[in-house]
Design a protein around this motif. Structure first.
Motif, PDB file in Angstrom:
ATOM      1  N   SER A   1      44.877 -94.737  47.046  1.00 47.92           N
ATOM      2  CA  SER A   1      45.414 -93.372  47.108  1.00 47.92           C
ATOM      3  C   SER A   1      45.125 -92.791  48.489  1.00 47.92           C
ATOM      4  N   PRO A   2      45.876 -91.785  48.912  1.00 46.51           N
ATOM      5  CA  PRO A   2      45.650 -91.229  50.261  1.00 46.51           C
ATOM      6  C   PRO A   2      44.227 -90.758  50.489  1.00 46.51           C
ATOM      7  N   SER A   3      43.640 -90.104  49.510  1.00 47.02           N
ATOM      8  CA  SER A   3      42.282 -89.600  49.705  1.00 47.02           C
ATOM      9  C   SER A   3      41.278 -90.735  49.815  1.00 47.02           C
ATOM     10  N   LYS A   4      41.445 -91.741  48.980  1.00 41.04           N
ATOM     11  CA  LYS A   4      40.529 -92.885  49.044  1.00 41.04           C
ATOM     12  C   LYS A   4      40.696 -93.631  50.356  1.00 41.04           C
ATOM     13  N   ARG A   5      41.936 -93.808  50.809  1.00 35.26           N
ATOM     14  CA  ARG A   5      42.191 -94.476  52.078  1.00 35.26           C
ATOM     15  C   ARG A   5      41.542 -93.698  53.225  1.00 35.26           C
ATOM     16  N   LYS A   6      41.640 -92.387  53.149  1.00 34.23           N
ATOM     17  CA  LYS A   6      41.059 -91.554  54.201  1.00 34.23           C
ATOM     18  C   LYS A   6      39.539 -91.696  54.219  1.00 34.23           C
ATOM     19  N   ARG A   7      38.922 -91.717  53.049  1.00 36.40           N
ATOM     20  CA  ARG A   7      37.464 -91.852  52.989  1.00 36.40           C
ATOM     21  C   ARG A   7      37.014 -93.188  53.567  1.00 36.40           C
ATOM     22  N   VAL A   8      37.719 -94.250  53.223  1.00 35.91           N
ATOM     23  CA  VAL A   8      37.335 -95.572  53.717  1.00 35.91           C
ATOM     24  C   VAL A   8      37.499 -95.649  55.226  1.00 35.91           C
ATOM     25  N   LEU A   9      38.599 -95.143  55.727  1.00 38.04           N
ATOM     26  CA  LEU A   9      38.831 -95.195  57.177  1.00 38.04           C
ATOM     27  C   LEU A   9      37.811 -94.345  57.937  1.00 38.04           C
ATOM     28  N   GLU A  10      37.422 -93.214  57.353  1.00 34.08           N
ATOM     29  CA  GLU A  10      36.438 -92.370  58.029  1.00 34.08           C
ATOM     30  C   GLU A  10      35.068 -93.042  58.107  1.00 34.08           C
ATOM     31  N   LYS A  11      34.726 -93.768  57.069  1.00 32.63           N
ATOM     32  CA  LYS A  11      33.384 -94.357  57.015  1.00 32.63           C
ATOM     33  C   LYS A  11      33.316 -95.722  57.691  1.00 32.63           C
ATOM     34  N   TYR A  12      34.328 -96.561  57.483  1.00 28.79           N
ATOM     35  CA  TYR A  12      34.243 -97.937  57.961  1.00 28.79           C
ATOM     36  C   TYR A  12      35.358 -98.320  58.938  1.00 28.79           C
ATOM     37  N   GLY A  13      36.419 -97.541  59.022  1.00 25.89           N
ATOM     38  CA  GLY A  13      37.578 -97.975  59.782  1.00 25.89           C
ATOM     39  C   GLY A  13      38.308 -99.075  59.019  1.00 25.89           C
ATOM     40  N   ASP A  14      39.313 -99.665  59.646  1.00 26.34           N
ATOM     41  CA  ASP A  14      40.046-100.768  59.016  1.00 26.34           C
ATOM     42  C   ASP A  14      39.381-102.075  59.430  1.00 26.34           C
ATOM     43  N   MET A  15      38.543-102.588  58.551  1.00 26.18           N
ATOM     44  CA  MET A  15      37.775-103.788  58.869  1.00 26.18           C
ATOM     45  C   MET A  15      38.666-105.013  59.022  1.00 26.18           C
ATOM     46  N   ARG A  16      39.859-104.979  58.478  1.00 26.50           N
ATOM     47  CA  ARG A  16      40.780-106.106  58.650  1.00 26.50           C
ATOM     48  C   ARG A  16      41.177-106.278  60.109  1.00 26.50           C
ATOM     49  N   VAL A  17      41.452-105.156  60.760  1.00 29.85           N
ATOM     50  CA  VAL A  17      41.852-105.223  62.166  1.00 29.85           C
ATOM     51  C   VAL A  17      40.689-105.702  63.019  1.00 29.85           C
TER      52      VAL A  17
ATOM     53  N   LEU B   1      50.733-111.842  56.939  1.00 30.01           N
ATOM     54  CA  LEU B   1      51.524-111.236  55.869  1.00 30.01           C
ATOM     55  C   LEU B   1      50.894-109.955  55.337  1.00 30.01           C
ATOM     56  N   VAL B   2      49.663-109.671  55.729  1.00 30.72           N
ATOM     57  CA  VAL B   2      49.037-108.405  55.325  1.00 30.72           C
ATOM     58  C   VAL B   2      49.808-107.268  55.985  1.00 30.72           C
ATOM     59  N   PRO B   3      50.227-106.269  55.226  1.00 30.73           N
ATOM     60  CA  PRO B   3      51.090-105.204  55.793  1.00 30.73           C
ATOM     61  C   PRO B   3      50.321-104.210  56.643  1.00 30.73           C
ATOM     62  N   GLN B   4      49.689-104.712  57.693  1.00 32.10           N
ATOM     63  CA  GLN B   4      48.974-103.850  58.635  1.00 32.10           C
ATOM     64  C   GLN B   4      49.546-104.134  60.025  1.00 32.10           C
ATOM     65  N   PRO B   5      50.271-103.204  60.621  1.00 29.93           N
ATOM     66  CA  PRO B   5      50.978-103.507  61.879  1.00 29.93           C
ATOM     67  C   PRO B   5      50.064-104.007  62.989  1.00 29.93           C
ATOM     68  N   ASP B   6      48.920-103.367  63.171  1.00 32.07           N
ATOM     69  CA  ASP B   6      48.020-103.790  64.242  1.00 32.07           C
ATOM     70  C   ASP B   6      47.515-105.212  64.014  1.00 32.07           C
ATOM     71  N   LEU B   7      47.197-105.518  62.768  1.00 30.74           N
ATOM     72  CA  LEU B   7      46.722-106.866  62.463  1.00 30.74           C
ATOM     73  C   LEU B   7      47.806-107.900  62.726  1.00 30.74           C
ATOM     74  N   ARG B   8      49.027-107.587  62.347  1.00 34.27           N
ATOM     75  CA  ARG B   8      50.130-108.524  62.591  1.00 34.27           C
ATOM     76  C   ARG B   8      50.357-108.730  64.087  1.00 34.27           C
ATOM     77  N   ASN B   9      50.305-107.661  64.833  1.00 33.27           N
ATOM     78  CA  ASN B   9      50.523-107.782  66.270  1.00 33.27           C
ATOM     79  C   ASN B   9      49.452-108.630  66.929  1.00 33.27           C
ATOM     80  N   VAL B  10      48.245-108.590  66.364  1.00 30.88           N
ATOM     81  CA  VAL B  10      47.161-109.388  66.933  1.00 30.88           C
ATOM     82  C   VAL B  10      47.335-110.866  66.588  1.00 30.88           C
TER      83      VAL B  10
END
Length: 1918
Positions: free
Chosen positions: A1031-1047, A1080-1089
């Motif tokens: 959900s948007p709120s959960k995504r926001k909390r995760v990004l604020e605390k840890y960032g996108d660890m996949r990237v 195939l993970v739908p993360q643009p930055d990860l795909r570009n890398v």
């Protein structure tokens, strides 16, 4: 939700619960807009609140990402964010129709909002605030669980920040909440709520008393006192306003009391006359008399969650003397001793079981206790005795009596009156109670049994006498006889009494007492109790010389039971407490203390302890050992669960009341004496009891020393310390002894270690922390170093270590550094040997919980160093060992654990294993998170060799892969998973440097790098890191605390890959699949890398091999499996093939490839992969749909063909064959399923080559698999009624069985083949319709986009149903309203357009259709099977339209569609490969119409003559339609159009065709004449008038045609049957006038069948022409309706043109086949054969059997008769028809069209004007247009170019592949003639062959050599 939009100047848009972060405070007061107020959104509206109440926030920037934390209460913050998430999900619940959860969640949300308002107001007390927050969090957790949201870790109702606590603490919180959610702790205390409502009975009229109590049916005794309710004469409570007198709570029931043999027993007494039926008299005296009894099992209430109302049946005694045991009789169901009190008597009560302690109930059921409820106590103490509980209740049960008659002739009516008297003989007021619920009284009257001298009452009364009034009190029982005379007197005749306390202070003993009945006179005065108290009261206490009293027969028995916390019945206890009065009894009293019941000791605990220490102080030398033993006994007594709550009482005594300042010396001395004797003692039981009490002994020692030091100023300190040191030396000595496992000393050591940690806290009261830590270290260090694994001492060691780590001593950093080495040594030893891992996990968890993440203390850093050095490696090894243990499967578990007890034990073990594995994981994470750069450097330096470092890295990478498994933590532990991932990525970043420095270049190690990449890939692909699904709120909390660890991990992969250099080749192609999965993970930055890595792989592979086939193969294989799992999207496909710049300096993949020397192959690969992704995305999207439909099948076919033709991927090809096969089976497309499976079958040979296990096939030989496939295909062909194809497979199998002499299976196969032949002849088959579908627009899937297909419809499916089905499959599609080809705007539109119309098949197998004598059942198969080409006709007017006669200018536009594969095949639809368009002239059209009508007439006549018709109506209607239309001008219109001089002059080239038309008209008249003759023979009597009318009209018709007598060629035509055998005459008939390409006319509903509605546009025909056609046909249809069976360009292509009835093989009409078509290949002949019953209109749906190039020619009609022998007029017009082709179809029973109308609606389907396939048919030669005529040889060439249709009737001589192949795997057919069916007769002479002119497919006219098809590849061991 209401929002503040912020539309004012400087306004801040706000949503509900938004946190306002104030970055700066402005001093200007009015700088805040909205006048110091901000609009804050709340549920349901916008409210203004003062700025002071805003949720301010703090900004924390010391984290990785800035986090804004509100300063408001965290519970409020959580409520706000949670309600937001719930709001969106709540709406989705409504959409999903989950109404129950929707409404429940709505109520909970409103409840939370209400509680939120209460918290925000801030007016709650602390206790109330705590309750509200608890309520809020409970509701939040409930909602999260219902919505499958994350589990929230809490502490004190607030969410826990994972960064603020250790990982082990976080795990404990999560585990506690998870376990609480999964398995709620059962309550140990239970209570029964009873509400008495009413007694319903028809014979009331007296007041009643109702008594409830709980009864143990197993032990036959009451468990509780009685609850007493008074009822009035109406059966309802007397005091309804006093609820405490109607409701009660039976308290303190134990879990053992909740069983089925525990009952609620109700006794009911009536207050009134002696006899229930006695008449009223003047007597006012009332008696208590038995009324009834009711019983209910308490087990019935165990499942009831709410108060359930019960209506209890009331029973009465059969004999009154059995009243005392009526409840037992009811329980035992002794029916003879009781009966129903009345049929309508019932007791209405409400019963409910409540759980938990009484204080908890007071909180949860506040209303219940506020309103008033009486408490009914248990008899005796509860299972757990609470200190401070005050109780002094004496219960007496009036059991029975034995009385003499007293001189009367009948027995007495005895009533007992009970009084309690004090020491002064005065009656004690209100101390006699019948039970709870009613206040006590001064006296109690028993009930009366009528005329019974041996009454048994069993009545229990309660005497709550105060303790201070017990001494000297007694109970008096007075016995009276109740007279039944008018006066109703009660006469006293005796009494008994009993003392409540003996002289020595003991109370009346519990049990039954036989009391003496003292006789007295009626008027005796008993007020002076001193007169009788001197008398004996019990027969048991009588002196031996008082025999007179002993011999009396009269006695009275009572049972007493005292429940007191202050009084005792034990004399030994009294002797001990009074030791000073009797010093000589001290020794005996101390010895007997151990025999006293524990409940007696705890009553007087403080007094007992004072006594013991008083004796010790005065006589320590004499009684010291015995006092010590008594003290040990009391201490151990408190270990019992029943008395464990008295430990605080003893603690309080030690702290506040203990005064033995000198006792410590004696206690230490005796304790040391016992310890010193341990090694030599034979019996260790008593010593073990002493050691169990060590904790409290030390408490007394330490407190005594403190008292002594306080009194003396600290004297003898050294002496005390010396004593303690000596004591510990003795302890260490006995602990150091190594003994056998079963040695008693070992058990004693274990006992001490269990209690030793409890001593630490006491020692700290006197000794320093370091001193105590030294004691502990030396004591634990004295334990034997090595021990057997199975020694119980080892487990106890760990328990001791665990308690040590959890103690106050270890939490102190000073002592921790002393204890840590000892703890780590023991812990390491156990973990290395994998012993006692549960306890090891507990210890490690406690150790690491003390270390905080941000703790920078150097001491903590040193501790981390020690733990890392000792435990990191062994901890990882332990996790690997635990997770790799095999778990028994469910089946094995069932087999292994037949006993349910063992199974439960096993499940408990499994649960504990999973929990402690999680604890080890949490410990590892906590340790790694605490490690800094320095720790990692030190750790890596400890590895002296590369091998050790390599092993460590492999181990830790493996552990990390285990940690991120989905099953490692419960599904809703997202918080724990995120912490885990954060620790992993941090550790990996540290270890990456070690990997680069130590394992690159010449030191390269593939295994370590591979493990690293594999870990990175699965890390990125974890579900818990896919932020897009949050959900948007959960995504926001995760990004604020840890960032996108996949990237982060993706960048690390890229960096590590770049460092590999030439070693990259080691990972090609192995890492292609994993890296592809990452992209195939739908993360643009990860795909570009990640995408540039593929270019690198292609480049290095190109350098090594000169190509990158490996990369291509692996890429394609992995892409299929990954995308089928749901990964990838359209954006990814575009990114792969786009020119968008990627990561950093890297351009797009395509651009980078274009710069390489290998760009062509690279670009080709990208294009191939892109096309594959298009198909895979389409396939995945289709598979998401619920039901099987054409879209899924078509998509699978597209993908299957792509793998076969473009990628040549054999295994993938076979896999999709089977996927397609499953789809067909699910859709019941059995024929298509057979063709699909045949693709795999054709790849196999009849060989013994072994095949491996594959898909669902076992390991077997190729022969066996092919045999299985053959049988499966035959079965499906049978189910699909495609028996002809099954026959050929049966023959092939039979040949194989015969070659192996397997006659058993050969016989079965021949029988199967025979059964298929029978089915062909006996069963009817439906002929399907065919529809052309165009898919236009970019919104269609790739495999459909801007393409057209021909689809084979389902059984009974007509155009309307098909159109609806397609629109259902494509709900967003727009139906096109015309049949014209769309323009480019439609092709490029961002929409979906469907164009649908029916088409007619053009059969290929003309030899079967034209053969004489072939039954229609057989021919019908070849009409609709193996069809390549389809036809569609559209009428139009060319030139000037004659309004008087439209037929002059009515042309037909004929479209022929050629498919890529024949139908049926592996799909129900195939793409159109070729379109051909020709035009048919009006004259040719007229010839086709009349030709088709003639064929229909011949068929009906033949059927009628051969008795195939049960009903003559079809022939009648057909004759009527033709004759009536002709009379009204039907044929005359053709005469006017084509026989006039102007037309003949203007069209000289049509001379032969005009002659042919004239011949057909004469032939029709001749057939009609013969038909009338046949009709006259069979017509029923009631239809004779109609027949006469037809004959008259026929003569008019003949005259209108100018026919006086038929020409010679007509007379020679087959009209009459001379011998009545249509089949024999058919064989001698002249060649058929029907084209070899078709042999049927489709019988169709005539215009009479339909209402005259304007269903088609008539814009192209004038109204005059319409009227003329109406006149011709005799119908009111327009000419367009006559000719257009599909809409013209101005009409809807989705509208239906007819509604045909079911299409049965023998007679089924087709709504979409047939078209009037000119016979252009044969000269006119009077012979006819192979007629069909189908009419086909000249319409848009007529099939065109002509090769399209042949239709556009001006044909000449040359009349040429056959030279074969022909008896005049012998053959029947329909003689070649078999018996099964035309039957009594409902369609044929309908109205047949007449005249021109009917003829214009029918054509020779696939017959008139088709190619001559064998070259033996007469051709109508004449002037031709260029490239318009094709010969029979051309047709042969065309067939060779095409793949032969699967399973034609021709067998092949190829010994390896006798089965015809599908299109994609076909080989050229053999030219050998088939065995069955027989070859068609050659009825035509060579002079009638068509002369070939040119191949319409080749402009040069040179015959085209067929392209040889490659043999199919074989399966590579599949």
């Amino acid at each position: 939700f209401s929002l503040f939009r912020g539309t004012v100047q400087h306004g801040l848009p706000l949503e509900i619960g938004d946190t306002v972060q104030l970055l700066e405070k402005c001093e200007v007061p009015l700088i805040m807009t909205l006048h110091y107020y901000l609009c804050v959104c709340v549920w349901g509206g916008v409210y203004c609140c003062n700025l002071m109440s805003l949720s301010l926030s703090l900004s924390l920037t010391h984290r990785q990402f800035e986090t804004v934390i509100p300063t408001e209460d965290s519970v409020i913050t959580e409520m706000t964010s949670t309600l937001r998430d719930w709001g969106a999900m709540w709406k989705r619940l409504y959409v999903k129709n989950e109404g129950d959860l929707f409404h429940r969640l709505w109520h909970v949300m409103n409840e939370i909002l209400d509680l939120r308002r209460q918290v925000l107001v801030g007016h709650l007390t602390n206790d109330r605030m705590k309750d509200v927050k608890q309520h809020i969090t409970a509701r939040l957790d409930w909602g999260n669980e219902q919505l499958s949201l994350d589990l929230v870790p809490r502490r004190e109702f607030s969410m826990v920040d994972p960064d603020e606590i250790s990982v082990t603490e976080l795990f404990k919180l999560m585990e506690h909440r998870h376990r609480k959610k999964e398995t709620p702790v059962p309550a140990s205390t239970h209570h029964l709520f009873v509400h008495m409502k009413s007694l319903m009975s028809s014979n009331l009229g007296e007041e009643l008393e109702v008594f409830f109590h709980i009864y143990d049916g197993r032990e036959n005794r009451p468990l509780s006192e009685r609850f007493f309710v008074r009822l009035n004469k109406n059966g309802v409570p007397k005091s309804p306003e006093k609820t405490e007198r109607q409701c009660t709570l039976f308290v303190d029931l134990g879990s053992s009391d909740l069983r089925k043999d525990v009952y609620i027993v109700v006794h009911i007494m009536r207050i009134g006359r002696m006899g229930a039926g006695e008449k009223k008299n003047l007597c006012s005296i009332q008696y208590r008399r038995p009324f009834g009894c009711a019983v209910v099992s308490i087990a019935d209430l165990l499942t009831a969650d709410s108060k359930d109302d019960h209506l209890l049946k009331v029973y009465a005694c059969t004999t009154e003397s059995e009243w005392y045991q009526i409840h037992e009789n009811i329980i035992r169901k002794v029916n003879s001793r009781y009966n129903l009190s009345g049929s309508n008597t019932g007791l209405a009560v409400s019963l409910q079981l409540l759980h938990g302690d009484i204080e908890q109930l007071r909180r949860e059921y506040m209303v219940l206790f506020t309103r008033g409820v009486s408490i009914t106590k248990k008899l005796g103490f509860s299972d757990i005795i609470m200190p401070g509980e005050m109780r002094n209740d004496l219960y007496m049960t009036l059991e029975k009596g034995e009385f003499e008659k007293g001189g009367k002739s009948v027995a007495r009516n005895v009533e007992i009156t009970v009084y309690v008297l004090d020491i002064e003989g005065q009656v004690m007021k209100s101390y006699v109670a019948a039970g709870s619920g009613e206040p006590g009284g001064d006296e109690y009257h028993s009930f009366v049994l009528y005329h019974n001298n041996s009454p048994r009452w069993a009545e229990q009364i309660k005497l709550p006498i105060p303790v201070d009034m017990f001494r000297g009190a007694h109970v008096r029982f007075e016995f009276r006889h109740c007279s039944t005379k008018d006066k109703g007197e009660k006469k006293l005749f005796g009494y008994s009494f009993v003392h409540l306390m003996q002289e020595d202070g003991r109370t009346l003993p519990d049990g039954t007492h036989e009391l003496i009945i003292h006789k007295c006179e009626e008027n005796a005065n008993l007020q002076d109790s001193s007169r009788y108290l001197k008398l004996p009261f019990s027969k048991a206490n009588l002196p031996g010389n008082n025999q007179a009293v002993k011999g009396t027969k009269e006695s009275f028995w009572i049972t007493s039971f005292l429940c007191s916390t202050k009084l005792t019945q034990n004399g030994d206890m009294l002797d001990l407490l009074k030791w000073r009065a009797h010093p000589e009894k001290i020794n005996d009293s101390l010895s007997k203390l151990k025999e006293i019941d524990g409940s007696e000791i705890v009553k007087f605990l403080q007094d007992t302890l004072d006594t013991l220490f008083g004796i010790l102080d005065e006589s320590s030398q004499r009684y010291g050992l015995k006092v010590f033993d008594c003290l040990v006994h009391i201490i151990n007594l408190l270990q019992d669960s029943k008395f464990q709550h008295f430990k605080p009482v003893m603690d309080t005594y030690i702290e506040s009341h203990f005064a033995g300042a000198l006792s410590y010396r004696d206690l230490i001395k005796v304790l040391k004496w016992y310890v010193d004797r341990i090694v030599d003692a034979e019996h260790q039981d008593h010593i073990q009891q002493v050691l169990k009490a060590t904790e409290y002994i030390f408490k007394y020692i330490i407190q005594s020393r403190r008292l002594f030091a306080l009194a003396t100023g600290g004297q003898s300190e050294e002496e005390f310390r010396c004593c303690i040191h000596e004591l510990f030396m003795s302890i260490r000595f006995f602990l150091s002894q190594e003994n056998k496992i079963t040695s008693p000393v070992t058990q004693t050591q274990a006992v001490f270690l269990r209690t030793f940690p409890a001593v630490y806290g006491e020692l700290l009261k006197i000794f320093t922390v370091r001193e105590v830590a030294g004691f502990v270290r030396e004591t634990l260090g004295s334990l034997p170093a090595t021990a057997h694994a199975e020694c119980p001492l080892e487990a106890v060691k760990l328990h001791c270590i665990a308690k040590t780590v959890e103690s106050q001593l270890y939490t102190n950093p000073e002592s921790r550094c002393i204890l840590l080495p000892v703890v780590l040594r023991l812990l390491q030893a156990h973990m290395q040997e994998q012993r006692d891992l549960v306890m090891c996990a507990r210890i490690l968890t406690s150790m690491l919980s003390l270390i905080r993440k941000d703790d920078s203390d150097p001491v903590v850093s040193e501790e981390v160093d020690l733990i890392v050095d000792s435990l990191l490696v062994v901890l990882m090894r332990t996790i690997l060992e635990i997770t790799n243990r095999p778990q028994p499967a469910g089946t094995n578990m069932r087999l292994q654990f037949q006993d349910i007890t063992l199974l439960l034990f096993f499940l408990t073990i499994c649960l504990s294993l999973s929990l402690f594995s999680g604890e080890f994981v949490a410990c590892l994470l906590a340790l790694l998170r605490q490690m800094s750069d320095k720790h990692y450097q030190q750790l890596l330096q400890t590895f002296t060799s590369k091998d050790d470092l390599r092993d460590f890295l492999l181990q830790i990478f493996t552990v990390f892969r285990i940690l991120i498994r989905p099953e490692m933590f419960p599904k809703d532990w997202t918080v724990m998973r995120l912490v885990t991932n954060n620790v992993i990525i941090t550790t990996v970043l540290y270890l990456s440097d070690a990997l680069r420095k130590n394992f690159l270049n010449e030191k390269f190690d593939y295994k370590v790098w591979d493990s690293y990449f594999y870990l990175s890939v699965i890390f990125i692909n974890q579900p818990c890191l896919q932020l897009e699904s949050f959900s948007p709120s959960k995504r926001k909390r995760v990004l604020e605390k840890y960032g996108d660890m996949r990237v982060m991990m993706g960048c690390e992969i890229f960096s590590m890959w770049q460092n590999l250099g030439e070693h990259k080749l080691n990972f090609i192609p192995a890492m292609i699949g994993p890296f592809l999965e990452v992209t195939l993970v739908p993360q643009p930055d990860l795909r570009n890398v990640m995408i540039p890595i593929f270019h690198d792989m292609m480049d290095w592979e190109q350098r090594r091999s000169g190509n990158f086939k490996q990369v291509e193969a692996k890429l394609i294989d992995k892409l299929d499996s990954l995308m089928s799992e749901g990964k990838g999207d359209e954006t990814y496909r575009e990114l792969f093939n786009s020119i968008i710049p990627l990561f950093g300096p890297y351009p797009s993949l395509l651009k980078k490839i274009e710069r390489e020397t290998w760009r062509e192959s690279g670009i080709s690969l990208i294009a191939t992969v892109t096309r594959l992704m298009e198909r895979l995305l389409d396939y995945r999207d289709c598979m998401k749909l619920g039901e099987v439909d054409g879209k899924k099948i078509g998509c699978t076919v597209s993908l299957l063909n792509f793998y076969k033709t473009e990628l040549n991927k054999e295994e993938m090809y076979i896999r999709y064959i089977h996927k397609l096969y499953e789809l067909h089976l699910k859709a019941q497309n059995y024929t298509e399923a057979s063709y699909t499976l045949l693709l795999y079958d054709e790849l196999l040979e009849w060989s013994d080559r072994p095949l491996r296990e594959f898909l669902n096939y076992p390991m077997q030989s190729e022969w066996q698999r092919k045999e299985y496939l053959h049988l499966t295909i035959v079965q499906n062909f049978d189910r699909g009624k495609c028996w002809e194809n099954g026959i050929i497979l049966c023959r092939e199998l039979a040949d194989q069985y015969e070659s192996y002499y397997d006659y058993r299976n050969l016989s079965k196969m021949r029988m199967m083949e025979a059964s298929l032949y029978d089915k062909i002849m006996d069963q009817q088959r439906l002929e399907p319709e065919f529809f052309r579908v165009g898919f236009y627009g970019k919104k269609f899937p790739f495999f459909l986009r801007n393409k057209e297909f021909v689809c084979r419809g389902h059984d009974y499916e007509r155009l309307e149903a098909f159109q609806q089905r397609m629109l259902n499959e494509f709900p967003h599609a727009i139906a096109m309203q015309h049949v014209n080809q769309p323009d480019q705007t439609i092709y490029q539109a961002e929409a979906q357009y469907l164009q649908i119309y029916a088409v007619s098949p053009i059969p290929e197998s003309q030899d079967v259709l034209q053969r004489d004598g072939v039954p229609d059942n057989i021919k019908s198969f070849y009409k609709v099977n193996h069809i390549w080409r389809f036809r569609y006709d559209r009428p139009f007017h060319k030139g000037t339209k004659d309004k008087e006669n439209e037929f002059k200018s009515l042309w037909v536009e004929r479209t022929t569609l050629t498919l890529v594969q024949s139908l049926p095949g592996i799909s129900r639809w195939f793409e159109v490969e070729k379109r051909e368009l020709v035009e048919v002239s009006p004259l040719e059209n007229a010839i086709e119409v009349i030709e088709n009508k003639n064929l229909q007439l011949r068929t009906l006549i033949a059927q009628c003559q051969s008795r195939q018709m049960q009903n003559i109506n079809p022939l009648t209607m057909c004759l009527n339609g033709v004759i009536d239309a002709a009379v009204n001008g039907g044929l005359a219109r053709y005469q006017e159009a084509f026989f006039v001089k102007d037309y003949i002059v203007n069209h000289p080239e049509d001379g032969e065709k005009i002659g042919r038309l004239r011949e057909l008209m004469f032939e029709q008249a001749h057939i009609l004449e013969y038909g009338l003759a046949v009709h006259e023979k069979f017509v029923p009597q009631d239809m004779r008038p109609l027949h006469k009318k037809l004959v008259d009209q026929f003569h008019v018709m003949k005259s209108s045609l100018g026919i006086q007598e038929f020409p010679a060629y007509v007379r020679a035509s087959p009209v009459h049957f001379t011998n009545g055998s249509p089949r024999s005459s058919c064989r001698n008939s002249v060649p058929n006038i029907i084209s070899p390409d078709g042999a049927r006319v489709v019988a169709r509903r005539s215009p009479l069948t339909y209402p005259a509605v304007n269903r088609y546009s008539s814009s192209s025909l004038s109204s005059q022409a319409s009227n003329e056609v109406s006149n011709i046909t005799g119908q009111s249809e327009s000419s367009d309706e006559v000719f257009n069976m599909q809409p013209s360009p101005s009409t809807s292509s989705l509208s239906s043109n007819h509604s045909a009835s079911p299409n049965v093989t023998s007679s089924a009409p087709s709504s979409a086949r047939g078209s009037p078509q000119l016979q252009d290949k044969h000269k006119h002949s009077r012979e006819n054969s192979c007629l069909s019953s189908r009419e086909r209109p000249v319409s848009a749906i007529y099939p065109n059997p002509l090769d399209p190039a042949q239709v556009n020619t001006h044909k000449q009609i040359n009349t040429q008769t056959s030279t074969s022998s022909l008896p005049p007029f012998t053959p029947s017009p329909t003689e070649c028809q078999s018996a099964g082709l035309v039957s009594n179809s409902p369609v044929l029973s309908g109205s047949y069209s007449s005249g021109i109308s009917s003829m214009s609606r029918c054509s020779v389907s696939e017959a008139s004007g088709t190619e001559a396939t064998t070259g033996d048919h007469p051709a109508h030669q004449g002037p031709t247009m260029p490239n318009s005529v094709s010969s029979g040889s051309d047709e042969l060439i065309r067939r060779e170019n095409k793949t032969p249709p699967p399973y034609s009737v021709y067998e092949r001589s190829n010994p390896r592949r006798p089965v015809p192949l599908p299109h994609s795997l076909s080989i050229p057919p053999s030219v050998d003639p088939p065995a069955l069916p027989p070859k068609p007769h050659q009825l035509r002479t060579s002079s009638m062959k068509l002369v070939p002119t040119s191949d319409p497919r080749r402009a040069d006219g040179v015959p085209h050599v067929p392209r040889p098809r490659p043999l199919p590849r074989k399966v590579s061991q599949l």
